[in-house]
Design an enzyme around this catalytic site. Structure first.
Site, PDB file in Angstrom:
ATOM      1  N   ASP A  62       0.860  -1.168   0.000  1.00  0.00           N
ATOM      2  CA  ASP A  62       0.000   0.000   0.000  1.00  0.00           C
ATOM      3  C   ASP A  62       0.902   1.225   0.000  1.00  0.00           C
ATOM      4  O   ASP A  62       1.893   1.283   0.750  1.00  0.00           O
ATOM      5  CB  ASP A  62      -0.882   0.016   1.257  1.00  0.00           C
ATOM      6  CG  ASP A  62      -2.181  -0.758   1.082  1.00  0.00           C
ATOM      7  OD1 ASP A  62      -2.455  -1.242  -0.028  1.00  0.00           O
ATOM      8  OD2 ASP A  62      -2.932  -0.866   2.069  1.00  0.00           O
ATOM      9  N   HIS A  64      -0.182   4.875   0.033  1.00  0.00           N
ATOM     10  CA  HIS A  64      -1.304   5.800   0.020  1.00  0.00           C
ATOM     11  C   HIS A  64      -0.882   7.261   0.096  1.00  0.00           C
ATOM     12  O   HIS A  64       0.064   7.603   0.819  1.00  0.00           O
ATOM     13  CB  HIS A  64      -2.203   5.531   1.232  1.00  0.00           C
ATOM     14  CG  HIS A  64      -2.873   4.200   1.233  1.00  0.00           C
ATOM     15  ND1 HIS A  64      -3.500   3.664   0.132  1.00  0.00           N
ATOM     16  CD2 HIS A  64      -3.040   3.296   2.238  1.00  0.00           C
ATOM     17  CE1 HIS A  64      -4.016   2.485   0.458  1.00  0.00           C
ATOM     18  NE2 HIS A  64      -3.746   2.239   1.718  1.00  0.00           N
ATOM     19  N   SER A  70      -9.692   5.476   1.839  1.00  0.00           N
ATOM     20  CA  SER A  70      -9.932   4.399   2.799  1.00  0.00           C
ATOM     21  C   SER A  70      -9.750   4.843   4.247  1.00  0.00           C
ATOM     22  O   SER A  70     -10.109   4.104   5.167  1.00  0.00           O
ATOM     23  CB  SER A  70      -8.988   3.220   2.517  1.00  0.00           C
ATOM     24  OG  SER A  70      -7.649   3.541   2.870  1.00  0.00           O
ATOM     25  N   HIS A  81      -2.972   4.683   7.267  1.00  0.00           N
ATOM     26  CA  HIS A  81      -1.931   3.653   7.283  1.00  0.00           C
ATOM     27  C   HIS A  81      -1.159   3.689   5.971  1.00  0.00           C
ATOM     28  O   HIS A  81      -1.675   4.126   4.941  1.00  0.00           O
ATOM     29  CB  HIS A  81      -2.535   2.262   7.487  1.00  0.00           C
ATOM     30  CG  HIS A  81      -3.469   1.844   6.385  1.00  0.00           C
ATOM     31  ND1 HIS A  81      -4.792   2.256   6.323  1.00  0.00           N
ATOM     32  CD2 HIS A  81      -3.284   1.075   5.277  1.00  0.00           C
ATOM     33  CE1 HIS A  81      -5.366   1.758   5.245  1.00  0.00           C
ATOM     34  NE2 HIS A  81      -4.474   1.034   4.582  1.00  0.00           N
ATOM     35  N   LYS A 106       0.486   0.042  -4.774  1.00  0.00           N
ATOM     36  CA  LYS A 106      -0.937   0.066  -5.118  1.00  0.00           C
ATOM     37  C   LYS A 106      -1.684   1.064  -4.246  1.00  0.00           C
ATOM     38  O   LYS A 106      -1.162   1.536  -3.242  1.00  0.00           O
ATOM     39  CB  LYS A 106      -1.546  -1.328  -4.987  1.00  0.00           C
ATOM     40  CG  LYS A 106      -1.507  -1.929  -3.590  1.00  0.00           C
ATOM     41  CD  LYS A 106      -1.986  -3.367  -3.627  1.00  0.00           C
ATOM     42  CE  LYS A 106      -1.995  -4.020  -2.262  1.00  0.00           C
ATOM     43  NZ  LYS A 106      -3.013  -3.458  -1.344  1.00  0.00           N
ATOM     44  N   CYS A 145      -6.414  -7.946   1.379  1.00  0.00           N
ATOM     45  CA  CYS A 145      -5.528  -7.799   0.222  1.00  0.00           C
ATOM     46  C   CYS A 145      -5.068  -9.137  -0.341  1.00  0.00           C
ATOM     47  O   CYS A 145      -4.906  -9.270  -1.556  1.00  0.00           O
ATOM     48  CB  CYS A 145      -4.350  -6.900   0.585  1.00  0.00           C
ATOM     49  SG  CYS A 145      -4.889  -5.194   0.934  1.00  0.00           S
TER      50      CYS A 145
END
Length: 199
Positions: A62, A64, A70, A81, A106, A145
């Site tokens: 992740d 972000h 999210s 996170h 991602k 995930c």
């Protein structure tokens, strides 16, 4: 060589896919998966074996933005996170990734969630280019995930072996992890332990 229940023989066309083993998902992290750190020793053994055999190792993460959809602050379900570039988004020092590991980031856009390592990353085409046909998948978390990555891998036509000793679940609802496991197996994934993999 044919697979048997007790041995999964690695060969060209195989790859190891490590899903989201990042500090924020480990004990003490902002979105800690219970016993998430216990996936690291078996994944290290697998990664070393794949590397020794010259087989690809891929690690998703992740990655972000600070205002990702999210996050609870944006109306999402999770605490903030794995914000790109922060210690929480980093791979733990105990995770021994080979030097040539392919890193796949991602959920990099604020308005788009991406549980699957295939979503918006170009991973499928990169696997095709590398001649990958079978994926050995472990990481975090079983019911999010990992589940979504396995779903997409199977839809794309890859054979999937889930590393049962190298996954852990969030279990927001008790039993989510087990239900996810059964769904993956029902969809065609096979189940193995890292110690069952052989050259």
């Amino acid at each position: 060589m044919a697979e048997t229940p007790s041995a999964f023989h690695l060969a060209p066309g195989d790859a190891l896919l490590i899903v989201d083993v990042q500090n924020d998902f480990l004990p003490g992290g902002s979105l800690a998966v219970p016993e998430g750190d216990r996936v690291i020793p078996p994944l290290n053994r697998c990664a070393a074996l794949f590397d020794r055999l010259g087989l690809p190792v891929i690690a998703t993460r992740d990655w972000h933005p600070r205002d990702h959809c999210s996050f609870r602050e944006q109306g999402g379900p999770w605490p903030a996170h794995c914000i790109a570039g922060t210690p929480g988004a980093a791979f733990p020092e105990t995770l021994q990734l080979p030097a040539n590991t392919l890193i796949v980031s991602k959920a990099t856009h604020a308005s788009q969630e991406a549980y699957s390592g295939f979503q918006g990353t170009g991973l499928e085409s990169r696997l095709r280019e590398a001649g990958v046909e079978r994926l050995f998948i472990g990481g975090l978390a079983t019911d999010y995930c990992v589940l979504e990555t396995v779903r997409d891998a199977l839809r794309a036509g890859f054979r999937v072996v889930l590393l049962g000793d190298a996954v852990r679940a969030v279990d927001v609802r008790p039993g989510d992890g087990e239900r996810a496991l059964q769904e993956m197996l029902g969809a065609g994934a096979r189940l193995a332990r890292c110690e069952e993999l052989t050259a």
